[in-house]
Design an enzyme around this catalytic site. Structure first.
Site, PDB file in Angstrom:
ATOM      1  N   CYS A 244       3.843   8.437   0.579  1.00  0.00           N
ATOM      2  CA  CYS A 244       4.446   7.511   1.534  1.00  0.00           C
ATOM      3  C   CYS A 244       4.542   6.153   0.853  1.00  0.00           C
ATOM      4  O   CYS A 244       3.516   5.560   0.502  1.00  0.00           O
ATOM      5  CB  CYS A 244       3.547   7.464   2.775  1.00  0.00           C
ATOM      6  SG  CYS A 244       4.070   6.242   3.964  1.00  0.00           S
TER       7      CYS A 244
ATOM      8  N   CYS B  69       6.097  -6.829   6.930  1.00  0.00           N
ATOM      9  CA  CYS B  69       7.303  -6.280   7.555  1.00  0.00           C
ATOM     10  C   CYS B  69       7.856  -7.287   8.556  1.00  0.00           C
ATOM     11  O   CYS B  69       7.103  -7.845   9.351  1.00  0.00           O
ATOM     12  CB  CYS B  69       6.975  -4.967   8.264  1.00  0.00           C
ATOM     13  SG  CYS B  69       8.436  -4.221   9.020  1.00  0.00           S
TER      14      CYS B  69
ATOM     15  N   CYS C 164      -0.536   2.372   9.687  1.00  0.00           N
ATOM     16  CA  CYS C 164       0.443   1.536   9.024  1.00  0.00           C
ATOM     17  C   CYS C 164      -0.046   0.112   8.740  1.00  0.00           C
ATOM     18  O   CYS C 164      -0.290  -0.662   9.646  1.00  0.00           O
ATOM     19  CB  CYS C 164       1.662   1.502   9.954  1.00  0.00           C
ATOM     20  SG  CYS C 164       3.021   0.615   9.328  1.00  0.00           S
TER      21      CYS C 164
ATOM     22  N   GLU D 296       0.833  -1.193   0.000  1.00  0.00           N
ATOM     23  CA  GLU D 296       0.000   0.000   0.000  1.00  0.00           C
ATOM     24  C   GLU D 296       0.869   1.244   0.000  1.00  0.00           C
ATOM     25  O   GLU D 296       2.009   1.236   0.476  1.00  0.00           O
ATOM     26  CB  GLU D 296      -0.896   0.003   1.230  1.00  0.00           C
ATOM     27  CG  GLU D 296      -0.092  -0.043   2.494  1.00  0.00           C
ATOM     28  CD  GLU D 296      -0.929  -0.306   3.728  1.00  0.00           C
ATOM     29  OE1 GLU D 296      -2.119  -0.598   3.587  1.00  0.00           O
ATOM     30  OE2 GLU D 296      -0.371  -0.206   4.820  1.00  0.00           O
TER      31      GLU D 296
ATOM     32  N   CYS E 142       1.726  -2.828  15.533  1.00  0.00           N
ATOM     33  CA  CYS E 142       1.599  -2.480  14.115  1.00  0.00           C
ATOM     34  C   CYS E 142       0.990  -3.615  13.297  1.00  0.00           C
ATOM     35  O   CYS E 142       1.429  -4.766  13.388  1.00  0.00           O
ATOM     36  CB  CYS E 142       2.986  -2.132  13.564  1.00  0.00           C
ATOM     37  SG  CYS E 142       3.022  -1.985  11.792  1.00  0.00           S
TER      38      CYS E 142
ATOM     39  N   CYS F 210       6.832  -4.992  15.156  1.00  0.00           N
ATOM     40  CA  CYS F 210       6.458  -4.128  16.281  1.00  0.00           C
ATOM     41  C   CYS F 210       5.059  -4.562  16.743  1.00  0.00           C
ATOM     42  O   CYS F 210       4.168  -4.755  15.907  1.00  0.00           O
ATOM     43  CB  CYS F 210       6.440  -2.667  15.845  1.00  0.00           C
ATOM     44  SG  CYS F 210       8.019  -2.142  15.179  1.00  0.00           S
TER      45      CYS F 210
END
Ligand code: SF4
Length: 334
Positions: free
Chosen positions: A94, A101, A324, A81, A108, A105
């Site tokens: 962005c 990922c 995110c 995205e 997230c 984290c």
């Protein structure tokens, strides 16, 4: 992207210049529009090089019309995205550098997906070109680029620097280095390698905690192997060598990292450093237990009283699941 083709057809300089001008500057929307090239050469290009290396799936505009989030798919069927954030004086794109990922984290959504795929530099550039073509229709331009979408740029050390070279090349996208920001969660060794490339772009660090213990809890994968002490050693050297400020991103999580004590501790950590703190209001996600802080203003006030420059990031597109990774996760789970 074009190197092999250029070599194979032994293209003279003026043909390369025509290609770059049409593709990167005039923002044509298909190879058929490359009208400055003879038809046979254009047909070869069409056969050998895809016009885009990612496929548009859907876009969502926020109710306030100040952000647009686009979902793309890669040829390996992974989702990524990108977001366009529109402000009075700038249009910021962005970009994602990965699908998913690996940093994980715990607050997230992208982190919960794990890593699906690292993107090529062309796939990163395609996200920018998509929005550049979109804005061209309204007579506008992309003015800033931030590597703050899905993924950790410093874990894609081959393709992210390559994409930055294309973005800042005066014959290609020709962005000023000051208008490009790379955001990292803090992989020390890779940051050293990246800074050694002297690409000159701005640096942001996802800090999210004022001390090692809390950072280990929120960002275990990166934090446990890359201590704050080691991270600040290299950041201090960077600010000393370049006199450039580092932006520290800090997502405020209710009753986790938003206490008065945390604000004071963060102030102490950054007090004598060239720093800007960007506070981020958390976008809640039904899959994750974290809540948005109610102390944003107080937290900012404490930092400012301690002499730390501090902004609160305007919250874009909560109604389009703008935090995110959330849009891609929603698609992924279908
Ligand atoms: S916050 Fe950034 S680094 Fe952390 S898991 Fe999410 S995308 Fe990765």
């Amino acid at each position: 992207m074009f190197n092999q083709f250029i070599q194979k057809y032994n293209l003279p300089k003026y043909r390369i210049s025509q290609l770059y001008t049409q593709y990167y500057k005039n923002l044509i929307s298909s190879w058929d529009e490359l009208s400055t090239w003879p038809k046979d050469l254009r047909e070869s290009l069409k056969k050998e090089i895809p016009f885009s290396n990612i496929t548009f799936i859907s876009s969502t505009e926020s109710q306030t019309k100040d952000s647009i989030k686009v979902l793309f798919k890669t040829p390996k069927n992974n989702y990524i995205e990108s977001v366009l954030i529109k402000e009075k004086d700038r249009n910021t794109v962005c970009v994602s550098c990965m699908s998913g990922c690996p940093v994980g984290c715990i607050f997230c959504a992208s982190g919960q997906m794990g890593l699906n795929e690292s993107l090529t530099s062309n796939q990163i550039i395609d996200q920018i070109l998509y929005f550049a073509r979109y804005l061209k229709g309204n007579g506008e331009r992309v003015s800033n680029i931030v590597y703050m979408g899905m993924g950790e740029p410093l874990l894609n050390l081959e393709n992210v620097p390559r994409s930055i070279l294309t973005i800042t090349d005066k014959d290609k996208l020709a962005f000023s280095k000051r208008r490009v920001t790379l955001s990292t969660s803090g992989y020390v060794q890779n940051l050293r390698i990246f800074l050694g490339k002297k690409l000159g772009v701005k640096l942001a660090v996802s800090l999210h905690a004022p001390n090692q213990k809390l950072r280990d809890m929120l960002m275990p994968n990166v934090s446990k192997k890359n201590s704050l002490v080691e991270l600040f050693k290299i950041l201090d050297k960077y600010t000393k060598d370049t006199n450039k400020r580092v932006t520290y991103e800090y997502v405020l999580l209710r009753d986790i990292n938003d206490s008065v004590a945390s604000a004071k501790e963060l102030s102490k950590l950054l007090k004598h450093r060239l720093a800007l703190v960007n506070l981020i209001n958390y976008n809640e996600n039904e899959c994750l237990p974290f809540k948005k802080s109610k102390r944003t203003i107080l937290f900012q006030k404490i930092l400012q009283e301690n002499g730390i420059t501090c902004t609160v990031r305007k919250s874009y597109g909560e109604d389009i699941k703008g935090a995110c990774g959330q849009l891609a996760v929603a698609q992924w789970e279908r």
